[in-house]
Design a protein around this motif. Structure first.
Motif, PDB file in Angstrom:
ATOM      1  N   MET A 128       0.868  -1.081   0.048  1.00  0.00           N
ATOM      2  CA  MET A 128      -0.175   0.038   0.067  1.00  0.00           C
ATOM      3  C   MET A 128       1.011   1.157   0.051  1.00  0.00           C
ATOM      4  O   MET A 128       0.543   2.403   0.368  1.00  0.00           O
ATOM      5  CB  MET A 128      -0.966   0.047   1.188  1.00  0.00           C
ATOM      6  N   GLU A 129       2.208   1.201  -0.281  1.00  0.00           N
ATOM      7  CA  GLU A 129       2.977   2.416  -0.255  1.00  0.00           C
ATOM      8  C   GLU A 129       2.670   3.426  -1.307  1.00  0.00           C
ATOM      9  O   GLU A 129       2.235   3.149  -2.399  1.00  0.00           O
ATOM     10  CB  GLU A 129       4.486   1.804  -0.466  1.00  0.00           C
ATOM     11  N   HIS A 130       2.865   4.567  -0.584  1.00  0.00           N
ATOM     12  CA  HIS A 130       2.795   5.627  -1.775  1.00  0.00           C
ATOM     13  C   HIS A 130       4.148   5.850  -2.617  1.00  0.00           C
ATOM     14  O   HIS A 130       5.026   5.326  -2.108  1.00  0.00           O
ATOM     15  CB  HIS A 130       2.721   6.813  -0.888  1.00  0.00           C
ATOM     16  N   HIS A 131       4.082   6.199  -3.956  1.00  0.00           N
ATOM     17  CA  HIS A 131       4.953   6.257  -4.830  1.00  0.00           C
ATOM     18  C   HIS A 131       6.126   7.055  -4.315  1.00  0.00           C
ATOM     19  O   HIS A 131       7.490   6.603  -4.718  1.00  0.00           O
ATOM     20  CB  HIS A 131       4.622   6.880  -6.108  1.00  0.00           C
ATOM     21  N   ALA A 132       5.994   8.074  -3.229  1.00  0.00           N
ATOM     22  CA  ALA A 132       7.002   8.687  -2.506  1.00  0.00           C
ATOM     23  C   ALA A 132       8.062   7.529  -2.043  1.00  0.00           C
ATOM     24  O   ALA A 132       9.496   7.705  -1.992  1.00  0.00           O
ATOM     25  CB  ALA A 132       6.801   9.680  -1.648  1.00  0.00           C
ATOM     26  N   SER A 133       7.467   6.493  -1.422  1.00  0.00           N
ATOM     27  CA  SER A 133       8.451   5.569  -0.835  1.00  0.00           C
ATOM     28  C   SER A 133       8.765   4.330  -1.960  1.00  0.00           C
ATOM     29  O   SER A 133       9.990   4.138  -2.048  1.00  0.00           O
ATOM     30  CB  SER A 133       7.553   4.711   0.284  1.00  0.00           C
ATOM     31  N   LEU A 134       7.670   3.993  -2.658  1.00  0.00           N
ATOM     32  CA  LEU A 134       7.931   2.767  -3.516  1.00  0.00           C
ATOM     33  C   LEU A 134       8.803   3.077  -4.683  1.00  0.00           C
ATOM     34  O   LEU A 134       9.936   2.084  -4.899  1.00  0.00           O
ATOM     35  CB  LEU A 134       6.514   2.238  -3.995  1.00  0.00           C
ATOM     36  N   VAL A 135       8.621   4.175  -5.526  1.00  0.00           N
ATOM     37  CA  VAL A 135       9.590   4.447  -6.477  1.00  0.00           C
ATOM     38  C   VAL A 135      10.979   4.731  -5.886  1.00  0.00           C
ATOM     39  O   VAL A 135      11.869   4.447  -6.741  1.00  0.00           O
ATOM     40  CB  VAL A 135       9.031   5.682  -7.385  1.00  0.00           C
ATOM     41  N   ARG A 152       2.606  -8.042   2.195  1.00  0.00           N
ATOM     42  CA  ARG A 152       1.232  -8.194   1.515  1.00  0.00           C
ATOM     43  C   ARG A 152       0.197  -7.457   2.422  1.00  0.00           C
ATOM     44  O   ARG A 152       0.161  -7.429   3.599  1.00  0.00           O
ATOM     45  CB  ARG A 152       0.803  -9.865   1.324  1.00  0.00           C
ATOM     46  N   ILE A 153      -1.111  -7.364   1.708  1.00  0.00           N
ATOM     47  CA  ILE A 153      -2.308  -6.844   2.545  1.00  0.00           C
ATOM     48  C   ILE A 153      -3.319  -7.823   2.331  1.00  0.00           C
ATOM     49  O   ILE A 153      -3.181  -8.640   1.588  1.00  0.00           O
ATOM     50  CB  ILE A 153      -2.892  -5.616   1.867  1.00  0.00           C
ATOM     51  N   ASN A 162       1.714 -11.612   9.727  1.00  0.00           N
ATOM     52  CA  ASN A 162       2.547 -12.878   9.734  1.00  0.00           C
ATOM     53  C   ASN A 162       3.651 -12.736   8.361  1.00  0.00           C
ATOM     54  O   ASN A 162       4.796 -13.202   8.380  1.00  0.00           O
ATOM     55  CB  ASN A 162       1.546 -14.292   9.410  1.00  0.00           C
ATOM     56  N   HIS A 163       3.075 -12.324   7.270  1.00  0.00           N
ATOM     57  CA  HIS A 163       3.976 -12.207   6.219  1.00  0.00           C
ATOM     58  C   HIS A 163       5.220 -11.146   6.550  1.00  0.00           C
ATOM     59  O   HIS A 163       6.357 -11.365   6.238  1.00  0.00           O
ATOM     60  CB  HIS A 163       3.168 -11.567   4.982  1.00  0.00           C
ATOM     61  N   ALA A 164       4.534 -10.192   7.209  1.00  0.00           N
ATOM     62  CA  ALA A 164       5.755  -9.233   7.518  1.00  0.00           C
ATOM     63  C   ALA A 164       6.906  -9.909   8.486  1.00  0.00           C
ATOM     64  O   ALA A 164       8.166  -9.527   8.109  1.00  0.00           O
ATOM     65  CB  ALA A 164       5.263  -8.026   8.550  1.00  0.00           C
ATOM     66  N   ARG A 165       6.514 -10.790   9.199  1.00  0.00           N
ATOM     67  CA  ARG A 165       7.565 -11.523  10.245  1.00  0.00           C
ATOM     68  C   ARG A 165       8.436 -12.539   9.304  1.00  0.00           C
ATOM     69  O   ARG A 165       9.437 -12.755   9.592  1.00  0.00           O
ATOM     70  CB  ARG A 165       6.835 -12.226  11.426  1.00  0.00           C
ATOM     71  N   GLU A 166       7.694 -12.906   8.226  1.00  0.00           N
ATOM     72  CA  GLU A 166       8.763 -13.681   7.383  1.00  0.00           C
ATOM     73  C   GLU A 166       9.488 -12.804   6.490  1.00  0.00           C
ATOM     74  O   GLU A 166      10.840 -13.226   6.279  1.00  0.00           O
ATOM     75  CB  GLU A 166       7.640 -14.214   6.343  1.00  0.00           C
ATOM     76  N   LEU A 167       9.073 -11.753   6.206  1.00  0.00           N
ATOM     77  CA  LEU A 167      10.208 -11.007   5.058  1.00  0.00           C
ATOM     78  C   LEU A 167      11.170 -10.195   5.932  1.00  0.00           C
ATOM     79  O   LEU A 167      12.108 -10.136   5.339  1.00  0.00           O
ATOM     80  CB  LEU A 167       9.146  -9.920   4.431  1.00  0.00           C
ATOM     81  N   ILE A 168      10.719  -9.592   7.104  1.00  0.00           N
ATOM     82  CA  ILE A 168      11.830  -9.011   7.729  1.00  0.00           C
ATOM     83  C   ILE A 168      12.648  -9.939   8.491  1.00  0.00           C
ATOM     84  O   ILE A 168      12.398 -10.511   9.350  1.00  0.00           O
ATOM     85  CB  ILE A 168      11.075  -7.972   8.649  1.00  0.00           C
ATOM     86  N   GLY A 169      13.983 -10.035   7.699  1.00  0.00           N
ATOM     87  CA  GLY A 169      14.834 -10.862   8.377  1.00  0.00           C
ATOM     88  C   GLY A 169      16.344 -10.460   8.465  1.00  0.00           C
ATOM     89  O   GLY A 169      16.529  -9.152   8.383  1.00  0.00           O
ATOM     90  N   PRO A 170      17.265 -11.264   8.268  1.00  0.00           N
ATOM     91  CA  PRO A 170      18.847 -10.760   8.401  1.00  0.00           C
ATOM     92  C   PRO A 170      19.446  -9.972   7.355  1.00  0.00           C
ATOM     93  O   PRO A 170      20.233  -9.158   7.788  1.00  0.00           O
ATOM     94  CB  PRO A 170      19.589 -12.334   8.742  1.00  0.00           C
TER      95      PRO A 170
END
Length: 415
Positions: A128-135, A152-153, A162-170
């Motif tokens: 859901m990021e704004h283009h200011a962040s995504l781009v 994911r949303i 749960n997906h955030a916990r999977e993605l944010i890693g070492p």
């Protein structure tokens, strides 16, 4: 659940401070529901800009004369005001003035990202990021070899934690997340995301453009490493934004822009940098805008951020109830007003969002239509565009009724 009858704010009194709300088009008083794009400006802020140019106009930090000294004091104190407003105990040293939230994001991406990211590193965003962040992070990743991954949303428009916990890693070095979605209205658990980032020794950047204007924000309670927002979305002037950064990080980063004001000593061979925050404010800064934004904060705090938040939630709940009563309207984002910011994105079956906005305009109702700088999110939702009504402290329930009347007009025209 029914909606309470009485407004949390004395809206009629507040509206007296906003002269533009008296405008009429074809005999209809303007109904301004495009506040997520830009809020209107009260007389107190307009007067602050005028007073500066009438009485104090001078460049800051560069003159011994009275006008320069006076302008410098007001401008520096504005940094302290904005720092206190978002709970930054480090004061002006942790509050950089930028043109807007987008420039704040670019400042961090270029000053930190280009120097710190490399192949194998990951930047975690949300869908859901704004283009200011995504781009911005997308392009920085291309330059550095880093990888961008997206949380994911859910079907309700909330983050899948749960997906955030999977993605944010070492391999995660930066998490960049919007505090409140400008398209879905979703209020994200930024404090929990900050914890997940810090557990992996990563940093977190929070886009607070849709949060700071309408709710109490404490950057230290969130434990944000960076937090950005824009003046024109919080009853302030255009052309100024704010970047909070932890002092220890800002001190280590290289400047984003070079030139006057941001230097301490310049020689033909090399240069050294000024103290915080001036290290990141190259050239003549946003003097009038900064002073006026100080006045906007004074205005908002005089009303009370808790009360502003309650008023927006009150209006949002009513809008969800009114629009949600129709089977041919699809509403995007969480169904509960308490889990949303003060905006409602929607589409009417068979009516393009741009046509909806045009019909609204015939009723002097100002909304926004398009992808709201969230094209990938709209692709995921399966729509090219959406209509968005967004509320602020001067809006009324009767204006929501006028919105619904205009939607019914569109329904009849396209039947």
């Amino acid at each position: 659940m029914g909606v309470q009858e009485s407004a949390p704010l004395d809206v009629e009194r507040i509206r007296e401070d906003f002269p533009i709300l008296e405008r009429e088009f074809d005999g209809n008083r303007v109904v301004y529901l495009d506040n997520a794009a830009t809020t209107q400006t009260p007389n107190q802020v307009i007067d602050a800009i005028s007073d500066y140019y009438r009485t104090t106009n001078a460049n800051v930090h560069r003159g011994i004369h009275h006008l320069s000294q006076e302008a410098s004091i007001h401008y520096e104190e504005a940094h302290d005001t904005l720092a206190a407003f978002v709970g930054a105990s480090g004061g002006r040293e942790e509050m950089v003035f930028t043109k807007n939230t987008t420039e704040a994001e670019n400042l961090v991406a270029y000053a930190w990202g280009l120097n710190e990211l490399e192949e194998g590193d990951e930047v975690v965003l949300t869908e859901m990021e704004h283009h200011a962040s995504l781009v911005t992070w997308q392009q920085i990743a291309k330059k550095t070899g880093a990888t961008v991954r997206y949380i994911r949303i859910t079907e309700e428009g909330k983050l899948d934690m749960n997906h955030a916990r999977e993605l944010i890693g070492p391999d995660t070095r930066m998490v960049s997340v919007v505090h409140v979605s400008n398209a879905l209205g979703t209020i994200n658990p930024v404090g929990e995301l900050a914890d997940l980032a810090h557990e992996q020794d990563a940093l977190i950047f929070v886009d607070g453009a849709q949060a700071v204007p309408n709710r109490p924000v404490d950057v230290e309670s969130i434990d944000a490493d960076f937090y950005a927002f824009s003046g024109h979305k919080m009853a302030g002037p255009t052309g100024i934004g704010c970047l909070y950064g932890k002092k220890s990080i800002l001190e280590e980063m290289e400047p984003f822009l070079y030139g006057g004001e941001m230097i301490r000593k310049v020689e033909f061979e090399d240069s050294t940098w000024n103290d915080l925050p001036w290290k990141y404010e190259a050239g003549t800064p946003l003097i009038a805008q900064g002073i006026a934004l100080d006045r906007a904060v004074e205005y908002l705090e005089g009303i009370g951020m808790d009360r502003i938040r309650a008023h927006e939630e009150w209006l949002t709940e009513y809008a969800l109830e009114r629009l949600g009563a129709f089977d041919d309207i699809e509403i995007y984002g969480p169904p509960e007003a308490e889990n949303r910011g003060g905006l409602v994105g929607f589409n009417l079956d068979g009516v393009h969002a741009h046509d909806m906005a045009s019909i609204m305009n015939d009723h002097a109702v100002a909304i926004r239509a398009g992808d709201h700088c969230t094209q990938p999110l709209h692709d995921k939702l399966g729509v090219a565009a959406s209509a968005r009504a967004s509320f602020y402290l001067y809006n009324t329930r009767e204006e929501v009724d006028k919105l619904v009347e205009a939607v019914d007009d569109a329904r009849q025209l396209f039947a």
